[in-house]
Design an enzyme around this catalytic site. Structure first.
Site, PDB file in Angstrom:
ATOM      1  CB  THR A  42     -14.512  37.266 -21.221  1.00 58.49           C
ATOM      2  OG1 THR A  42     -13.591  38.289 -21.855  1.00 58.49           O
ATOM      3  CG2 THR A  42     -15.828  37.234 -21.906  1.00 58.49           C
ATOM      4  CB  CYS A  43     -15.081  32.994 -18.330  1.00 53.18           C
ATOM      5  SG  CYS A  43     -15.845  31.776 -17.263  1.00 53.18           S
ATOM      6  CB  CYS A  48     -19.314  31.460 -18.696  1.00 50.10           C
ATOM      7  SG  CYS A  48     -17.905  31.619 -19.631  1.00 50.10           S
ATOM      8  CE  LYS A  51     -23.987  31.702 -20.666  1.00 54.61           C
ATOM      9  NZ  LYS A  51     -22.896  31.127 -21.726  1.00 54.61           N
ATOM     10  CE  LYS A  52     -26.073  27.225 -16.738  1.00 51.87           C
ATOM     11  NZ  LYS A  52     -25.426  25.939 -16.540  1.00 51.87           N
ATOM     12  CE1 TYR A 179     -22.025  31.612 -25.500  1.00 54.00           C
ATOM     13  CE2 TYR A 179     -21.122  31.444 -27.977  1.00 54.00           C
ATOM     14  CZ  TYR A 179     -20.853  31.422 -26.418  1.00 54.00           C
ATOM     15  OH  TYR A 179     -19.745  32.116 -25.701  1.00 54.00           O
ATOM     16  CB  ILE A 180     -23.859  35.652 -26.856  1.00 50.82           C
ATOM     17  CG1 ILE A 180     -22.445  35.090 -26.400  1.00 50.82           C
ATOM     18  CG2 ILE A 180     -24.019  37.286 -26.008  1.00 50.82           C
ATOM     19  CD1 ILE A 180     -21.178  35.757 -26.502  1.00 50.82           C
ATOM     20  CD  GLU A 183     -26.001  31.455 -23.637  1.00 50.02           C
ATOM     21  OE1 GLU A 183     -25.861  30.104 -23.702  1.00 50.02           O
ATOM     22  OE2 GLU A 183     -25.210  32.514 -23.349  1.00 50.02           O
ATOM     23  NE  ARG A 206     -23.567  31.997 -39.166  1.00 48.82           N
ATOM     24  CZ  ARG A 206     -22.090  31.969 -39.452  1.00 48.82           C
ATOM     25  NH1 ARG A 206     -21.551  31.090 -40.340  1.00 48.82           N
ATOM     26  NH2 ARG A 206     -21.564  33.000 -38.937  1.00 48.82           N
ATOM     27  CB  ALA A 342     -24.561  23.893 -23.477  1.00 46.44           C
ATOM     28  CG  HIS A 437     -37.411   3.932 -16.727  1.00 45.90           C
ATOM     29  ND1 HIS A 437     -37.705   4.348 -17.965  1.00 45.90           N
ATOM     30  CD2 HIS A 437     -38.547   3.478 -16.151  1.00 45.90           C
ATOM     31  CE1 HIS A 437     -39.164   4.542 -18.203  1.00 45.90           C
ATOM     32  NE2 HIS A 437     -39.556   4.130 -16.963  1.00 45.90           N
ATOM     33  CD  GLU A 442     -35.416   5.785 -20.129  1.00 46.64           C
ATOM     34  OE1 GLU A 442     -35.693   4.668 -19.940  1.00 46.64           O
ATOM     35  OE2 GLU A 442     -36.236   6.382 -19.184  1.00 46.64           O
TER      36      GLU A 442
END
Ligand SMILES: Cc1cc2nc3c(=O)[nH]c(=O)nc-3n(C[C@H](O)[C@H](O)[C@H](O)COP(=O)(O)OP(=O)(O)OC[C@H]3O[C@@H](n4cnc5c(N)ncnc54)[C@H](O)[C@@H]3O)c2cc1C
Length: 465
Positions: A42-43, A48, A51-52, A179-180, A183, A206, A342, A437, A442
């Protein structure tokens, strides 16, 4: 009793490939692996990775908007050519698939490009009718998209279909709030589709921290998605080239494509599990102990089929721990605590590790250090998009229990925050760390005062007992 192999792995996805490669390549076991589709699972093939790539492709409009704010007069995203992109993406997935296959072969794993099912505690049957025996069997068959069980649902597409579409739909409906779903809505809207997303709950994502969920919910609307909450679908029907969708309130609309992103289910059907005595949980997931061992001592299971934490790095870690324990003489368990994750939304990602504010509050006293601000980069361009950083701290031990970020590259940031949190870092450790910075990150080391303190209310009776 002699076996054909020390280990037979069913499934060439994240968990299965890692287990096979480590067992054979590092621990010298005789290993075979069966994969019924494309190597990588799947990945790599339908999750993943593609999709990315599509997330990256979909941000051109947002970047052009931002660059206009920086003085690039007339900056435009131009026209997206799906065919060109899909061609390149397919080539990339094939490249990765070949690398996975080559690594397994190099490690000495025998590969069967066909479906395998279980015959008994030590035997698998391949689709061509041959049978193979092994001292241990590892089930790593993953999951499949789950449909909601409403009339006409077969007219809808699932996540696998996004990556193989001939053309982009003009008007598309995404069903779901995980998330799917979020996205995919972000991708399709970014690529220029008129995108509607419906979800039956009151905020998307959720499982994430509520504040991040609320910000993600707002962002989806801000980037042009027609997001409708507290909405249910009651049916789909064909309407010429289009699909007619009926919503709970009986209103009806037509779409060129409907995507179900309503969850995933373990892929245990027709696997021959009934021949083995392997126990299933109520949702069909294979029940395993902390060593990924099933009720049958010779049979183990890792990854999404066990429905513990359904993410690629977890499946990989479980597969690796299994191989080290059973073949490497090194007992190792995969930890399911503090798993960072994420949601790759645009322009801001939602990322999380450890307890959410709600979970921390339910567990006991917690101090909430949080900040919401407009980051320099997008504020200069005239955007109102806001970043959120949050640390949840146990006031008694000073330990950081959770970290939540909503912002650009939050997925990259949370990976680094996950290290000290896994090590048991305290808020004082974060405070002692010098800031970099000017960055958004930060803020994680400069939040001085809690914005909220939650104290567990002990009922008077219990307190005096
Ligand atoms: C759209 C989408 C996006 C995702 N994004 C992310 C992300 O950003 N980050 C993340 O960490 N995770 C993500 N995931 C989840 C991640 O892909 C899974 O957690 C991970 O792939 C699970 O690995 P696995 O080894 O358990 O199963 P899988 O990778 O699903 O592999 C199982 C393999 O077994 C094969 N198989 C099944 N049955 C048989 C059989 N009987 N015989 C032979 N072969 C068989 C299948 O063809 C498949 O190749 C995403 C998933 C989806 C669907």
């Amino acid at each position: 009793m002699s076996f054909d192999y020390d280990l037979f792995v069913i499934g060439g996805g994240s968990g299965g490939v890692r287990a096979a490669r480590v067992a054979a390549g590092e621990h010298g076991a005789r290993v075979a692996l069966a994969e019924e589709s494309r190597m990588g699972g799947t990945c790599v093939i339908r999750g993943c990775v593609p999709k990315k790539l599509m997330i990256f492709a979909s941000q051109a409009g947002l970047l052009a908007d931002e660059m206009r704010g920086y003085g690039w007069d007339g900056a435009q995203a131009g026209r997206f050519d799906w065919e060109v992109f899909r061609h390149k993406m397919d080539a990339e997935l094939t490249r990765l698939e070949l690398i996975y296959t080559a690594n397994l072969t190099k490690a000495g794993v025998e590969i069967f490009h066909q479906r395998a099912t279980l015959v008994d505690h030590h035997t698998v049957a391949l689709a061509d009718g041959t049978r193979k025996t092994a001292k241990h069997i590892l089930i790593a068959v993953g999951g499949r998209p789950a449909l909601p069980g409403i009339p006409g649902e077969e007219l809808g597409l699932v996540s696998d279909d996004l990556f193989t579409m001939d053309s982009l739909p003009r008007r598309v409906l995404l069903v779901g709030g995980g998330y799917i779903a979020c996205e995919f809505a972000t991708i399709l809207a970014g690529l220029g589709c008129d995108t509607v997303q419906v979800y039956r709950g009151d905020a998307v994502l959720r499982g994430f921290d509520r504040q991040a969920r609320d910000m993600a919910t707002l962002q989806l609307s801000d980037i042009g998605i027609d997001l409708r909450l507290n909405v249910n679908l009651t049916g789909l029907e064909r309407n010429g080239d289009r699909i007619g969708v009926t919503f709970g309130d009986t209103s009806r609309e037509d779409f060129d494509a409907v995507f179900w992103a309503t969850g995933r289910a373990p892929y245990t059907a027709k696997l021959g599990l009934e021949n083995t005595g392997v126990h299933l949980r109520a949702n069909g997931a294979i029940a395993v102990d902390e060593w990924s061992q099933t009720a049958v001592p010779s049979i183990f299971a890792v990854g999404d089929v066990t429905d513990r934490v359904n993410l690629t790095p977890v499946a990989i870690r479980e597969g690796h721990a299994f191989a080290d324990t059973v073949f490497g003489g090194r007992a190792r368990k995969a930890s399911h605590v503090n798993v960072a994750s994420a949601a790759y939304l645009r322009p801001h990602e939602a990322a999380s590790v450890g307890l959410t504010e709600e979970q921390a509050q339910a567990r006991g006293d917690v101090d909430v250090y949080a900040t919401v601000f407009r980051p320099m980069r997008s504020m200069f361009a005239g955007s109102n998009a806001r970043v959120m950083m949050k640390l949840l701290v146990d006031p008694e031990t000073d330990r950081v229990l959770g970290c939540h970020i909503f912002g650009p590259d939050a997925g990259e940031m949370i990976q680094l925050a996950a290290i000290p949190i896994t090590m048991g870092a305290t808020k004082a450790d974060f405070d002692a760390t010098m800031a970099v910075h000017p960055t958004a990150a930060e803020e994680l080391v400069t939040m001085r005062q809690p914005v909220r303190r939650h104290r567990l209310e002990i009922p008077a009776q219990a307190a005096t007992a």
